[in-house]
Write an enzyme that holds these catalytic residues in place. Structure first.
Site, PDB file in Angstrom:
ATOM      1  N   HIS A 227      30.046  27.876  -0.350  1.00 12.87           N
ATOM      2  CA  HIS A 227      28.978  27.654   0.215  1.00 12.87           C
ATOM      3  C   HIS A 227      28.119  26.183  -0.664  1.00 12.87           C
ATOM      4  CE1 HIS A 227      25.500  26.963   2.499  1.00 12.87           C
ATOM      5  NE2 HIS A 227      26.479  25.808   3.409  1.00 12.87           N
ATOM      6  N   SER A 228      28.328  25.261  -0.079  1.00 10.59           N
ATOM      7  CA  SER A 228      27.418  24.290  -1.269  1.00 10.59           C
ATOM      8  C   SER A 228      26.968  24.781  -2.405  1.00 10.59           C
ATOM      9  CB  SER A 228      25.838  25.054  -0.540  1.00 10.59           C
ATOM     10  OG  SER A 228      24.460  23.720  -0.497  1.00 10.59           O
ATOM     11  N   TYR A 229      26.583  24.827  -2.967  1.00 12.69           N
ATOM     12  CA  TYR A 229      25.634  25.255  -4.525  1.00 12.69           C
ATOM     13  C   TYR A 229      27.469  25.942  -5.084  1.00 12.69           C
ATOM     14  CZ  TYR A 229      24.550  27.675  -9.014  1.00 12.69           C
ATOM     15  OH  TYR A 229      25.034  28.435 -10.070  1.00 12.69           O
TER      16      TYR A 229
ATOM     17  N   GLY B  79      30.392  25.883  -4.098  1.00 10.74           N
ATOM     18  CA  GLY B  79      31.297  24.836  -4.936  1.00 10.74           C
ATOM     19  C   GLY B  79      31.548  24.495  -6.132  1.00 10.74           C
TER      20      GLY B  79
ATOM     21  N   HIS C 225      24.638  22.519   8.145  1.00  5.87           N
ATOM     22  CA  HIS C 225      24.994  22.827   6.882  1.00  5.87           C
ATOM     23  C   HIS C 225      25.502  24.050   6.575  1.00  5.87           C
ATOM     24  CE1 HIS C 225      25.816  22.261   2.142  1.00  5.87           C
ATOM     25  NE2 HIS C 225      24.061  22.711   1.999  1.00  5.87           N
TER      26      HIS C 225
END
Length: 242
Positions: free
Chosen positions: A76-78, A80, A220
């Site tokens: 998720h988010s960072y 990735g 998000h």
């Protein structure tokens, strides 16, 4: 049975996947949701040495020591950034890659490159503690604006668990060691409706055409606000990989 390894984003910890993990385990699957070094229950391990490579090693070490193969690796988010690095370094143990409203870096890119002004904006509120530059301090990060979580109970739960994140992780570029092996792993994208317009249209169109795109109309932090829909997407991915 599928094996899921769920990697969290900036300022979070494995705790953010509690709801999704329960649903996946109830469906009979094995789930790991580790906290990266310096975050969550491992926040006491923060140091000037913690960077993106540290977090990639956290997950490659988990795969090694738990003897995990055929893994569905989600970030998720960072996260990735992290799962891309893991897939590059341990491609033989990863069966599917799932980007949960996550960064999709190319070789040589950092999160600061991928997210641009969005992540660089946080640096002005950072603090340097014992030689470590830290950003995303809970007291200066609006959970509703930044993470898209508005339920008061969820906001309180998150504010009690969010931790600052080493800036070094966001500015270190990801350097591929075996890009061909990484590219050979099927990739899936579970994104929030509100962020689709900010993403690479070619990547989104390709994922949609291949049936590898899920669009969830939420904030998000979709694993907190829509855990059932996220779990359903992950279960569909596992079923397709069987």
């Amino acid at each position: 049975m599928a094996i899921y390894v769920l990697v969290h984003g900036g300022g979070h910890g494995g705790w953010c996947y509690q709801r999704v993990a329960r649903l996946l385990r109830a469906a009979g699957h094995e789930v790991y949701a580790p906290s990266l070094t310096g975050l969550g229950e491992r926040s006491h391990l923060v140091s000037p040495q913690v960077d993106l490579d540290t977090h990639i090693r956290d997950i490659t070490s988990l795969l090694h020591y738990e003897d995990l193969t055929d893994v569905i690796l989600a970030g998720h988010s960072y996260g990735g950034m992290v799962i891309t690095g893991v897939a590059d370094r341990a491609a033989g143990q990863v069966r599917r890659l799932v980007y949960l409203d996550a960064a999709n870096p190319e070789d040589g890119q950092s999160l600061a490159d991928v997210a641009g002004d969005h992540i660089n904006w946080t640096r002005q509120f950072g603090k340097t503690i014992d030689g470590t530059e830290l950003v995303l301090w809970p007291e200066t990060t609006d959970v509703g604006m930044w993470y898209g979580v508005t339920d008061p109970a969820d906001v309180a739960w998150m504010n009690d668990r969010l931790t600052p994140h080493p800036w070094k992780c966001f500015e270190q570029p990801l350097v591929f060691t075996d890009e061909a092996a990484f590219r050979a792993i099927p990739q899936y994208h579970v994104v929030c409706t509100s962020t689709i317009a900010t993403r690479d249209p070619g990547l989104i169109d390709q994922a949609r055409a291949a049936g590898r795109l899920w669009d969830i109309d939420t904030g998000h932090d979709l694993m907190i606000t829509e855990p059932q829909k996220v779990a359903d997407a992950l279960l569909e991915i596992a079923a397709g990989a069987a």
